[in-house]
Design a protein around this motif. Structure first.
Motif, short mmCIF file in Angstrom:
data_model
loop_
_atom_site.label_atom_id
_atom_site.label_comp_id
_atom_site.label_asym_id
_atom_site.label_seq_id
_atom_site.Cartn_x
_atom_site.Cartn_y
_atom_site.Cartn_z
N ASP A 209 71.52 57.29 -17.67
CA ASP A 209 71.70 58.59 -17.01
C ASP A 209 70.82 58.75 -15.77
OD1 ASP A 209 69.38 58.62 -18.47
OD2 ASP A 209 69.72 60.57 -19.41
N MET A 210 70.20 57.68 -15.31
CA MET A 210 69.39 57.71 -14.10
C MET A 210 69.84 56.61 -13.14
SD MET A 210 65.45 58.37 -15.37
CE MET A 210 64.89 58.98 -13.77
N SER A 211 69.87 56.95 -11.85
CA SER A 211 70.13 55.94 -10.84
C SER A 211 68.91 55.02 -10.72
CB SER A 211 70.42 56.59 -9.49
OG SER A 211 69.25 57.21 -8.99
N ILE A 212 69.09 53.89 -10.07
CA ILE A 212 67.99 52.97 -9.88
C ILE A 212 66.88 53.60 -9.05
CG2 ILE A 212 69.02 51.86 -7.85
CD1 ILE A 212 66.99 50.08 -10.61
N GLU A 213 67.26 54.42 -8.04
CA GLU A 213 66.25 55.08 -7.20
C GLU A 213 65.44 56.09 -8.01
OE1 GLU A 213 69.44 54.88 -6.35
OE2 GLU A 213 69.45 53.52 -4.64
N ALA A 214 66.14 56.89 -8.82
CA ALA A 214 65.44 57.88 -9.64
C ALA A 214 64.58 57.21 -10.70
CB ALA A 214 66.45 58.82 -10.30
N CYS A 215 65.09 56.12 -11.27
CA CYS A 215 64.32 55.38 -12.28
C CYS A 215 63.07 54.76 -11.66
CB CYS A 215 65.21 54.31 -12.90
SG CYS A 215 64.50 53.55 -14.36
N GLN A 216 63.21 54.26 -10.43
CA GLN A 216 62.04 53.72 -9.74
C GLN A 216 60.99 54.80 -9.50
OE1 GLN A 216 61.57 50.19 -8.45
NE2 GLN A 216 59.58 51.18 -8.77
N ALA A 217 61.45 56.00 -9.12
CA ALA A 217 60.53 57.13 -8.93
C ALA A 217 59.84 57.49 -10.24
CB ALA A 217 61.28 58.32 -8.37
N PHE A 218 60.60 57.45 -11.33
CA PHE A 218 60.06 57.74 -12.66
C PHE A 218 58.95 56.75 -13.02
CE2 PHE A 218 60.90 57.28 -17.43
CZ PHE A 218 60.09 58.35 -17.78
N LEU A 219 59.22 55.47 -12.81
CA LEU A 219 58.20 54.46 -13.11
C LEU A 219 57.02 54.56 -12.15
CD1 LEU A 219 60.46 51.37 -13.90
CD2 LEU A 219 59.17 52.77 -15.52
N ASN A 220 57.30 54.86 -10.89
CA ASN A 220 56.20 55.03 -9.93
C ASN A 220 55.27 56.15 -10.37
OD1 ASN A 220 57.02 52.94 -8.30
ND2 ASN A 220 58.11 54.25 -6.85
N TYR A 221 55.83 57.23 -10.90
CA TYR A 221 54.97 58.32 -11.40
C TYR A 221 54.13 57.83 -12.58
CZ TYR A 221 53.30 62.70 -13.25
OH TYR A 221 52.48 63.70 -13.70
N ILE A 222 54.77 57.13 -13.51
CA ILE A 222 54.05 56.64 -14.69
C ILE A 222 52.91 55.71 -14.28
CG2 ILE A 222 54.28 55.08 -16.67
CD1 ILE A 222 57.00 56.34 -17.22
N TYR A 223 53.14 54.89 -13.25
CA TYR A 223 52.14 53.92 -12.80
C TYR A 223 51.18 54.51 -11.76
CZ TYR A 223 54.35 49.91 -15.17
OH TYR A 223 54.84 49.03 -16.10
#
Length: 329
Positions: A209-223
């Motif tokens: 349910d997430m695009s690759i761009e949104a998922c990258q942003a999600f991981l960037n926040y976590i990291y």
């Protein structure tokens, strides 16, 4: 003493000394800049009826944005005769921005050579999160520097796929990540990797349910290395992910950000998201924007479409707000 050396201040890491020779009456003298901590400083002396000494940081972007909060001992030592020493009471945690912030007026007459001696006991800067100012020399600075370095290298682990051990499958692409990092930030991920679930066995997580761009942003926040524009672009997707994977700090960051730019183009969508994800402040702000400020009349077509698909309880709440506002007239 040469003309050039007359304005030079000698320094060590925390001590500054300015040697003054033969300061005539009705004289003003400003030292060359000298470095203590992160700032360049100046001392000035002005001899009129009294002797005035000023200490202040050189004007710069750093001084304007993060002025020093200084603790110091300043004294004047006369090197003539019996070596008279005048000591100002210790200055503690005084913010210095300009030449008016610290002025020492000395009534006792001084003649001949003397030394202005400044010992900096501490230099602090205000914390960006509003907590107590932290010392640039003490544990606070060391801890902050350590945290910033750790976050930078954590982000590098993600961007350079260093020893990754799990694949995140988004709707239109995949990203490599680290189980330990994900598990430490999300109890949902922790549970996935702690039990015999398919994610543990296959070393992959499907976030369709997430695009690759949104998922990258999600991981960037976590990291810890998300950029502000990236965060703003993907706020709603990040809110959804934060709720789904129980990352409370990300959910709150999205909540606070969505409060900042409510307008007629997004208020109805945000009202629905506020209800879906239980964001009380956002819900209240959207209601006030629509009803108290009368914006509901500016978006009649959009509001009619909203009535066709929104949750019935939410529609009832909106009409209760409207009726309450009308009763107030």
């Amino acid at each position: 003493m040469s003309e050039s050396s007359a304005y030079r201040v000698e320094t060590t890491s925390r001590l500054a000394q300015w040697r003054i020779d033969n300061l005539a009456s009705f004289t003003y003298r400003k030292s060359d800049p000298f470095r203590i901590g992160k700032w360049n400083w100046h001392l000035t002396v002005e001899k009129n009826r009294t002797l005035s000494i000023r200490l202040y940081p050189e004007i710069s972007n750093l001084t304007r944005e993060n002025p020093p909060i200084a603790s110091f001992i300043i004294k004047v030592v006369s090197s003539v005769g019996d070596r008279k020493c005048l000591v100002h009471p210790e200055v503690t945690d005084k913010q210095l921005k300009s030449n008016e912030d610290f002025v020492w007026a000395i009534e006792v007459p001084l003649t001949g050579k003397f030394i202005i001696d400044v010992e900096f006991l501490d230099l602090k800067t205000a914390s960006p999160d509003g907590t107590e100012p932290s010392s640039i020399w003490g544990q606070g600075f060391t801890q902050r520097q350590s945290n910033e370095t750790a976050v930078a290298y954590l982000g590098r682990m993600l961007s350079e796929s260093i020893h990754t051990d799990i694949i995140i499958n988004a709707s239109d692409g995949s990203i490599s990540a680290h189980r330990a990092v994900l598990a430490s930030r999300s109890p949902v991920f922790h549970s996935m990797f702690s039990h015999d679930l398919k994610e543990k066995e296959m070393s992959a997580i499907n976030i369709s349910d997430m695009s690759i761009e949104a998922c990258q942003a999600f991981l960037n926040y976590i990291y810890g290395n998300i950029r502000n524009e990236e965060f703003l672009t993907h706020r709603l997707s990040l809110l959804q992910a934060a709720d789904k994977y129980d990352i409370s700090d990300l959910k709150e960051a999205c909540h606070e950000s969505l409060l900042e730019d409510i307008d007629t183009g997004n208020v109805l969508e945000r009202l629905q998201n506020a209800t879906l994800y239980q964001l009380p402040k956002l819900k209240t702000s959207c209601m006030r924007y629509l009803v108290k400020f009368g914006k509901i009349f500016d978006i009649r077509d959009d509001f009619n479409a909203f009535l066709q698909c929104a949750d019935k309880e939410l529609i009832a709440e909106v009409f209760d707000e409207v009726l309450g506002a009308w009763k107030g007239f």
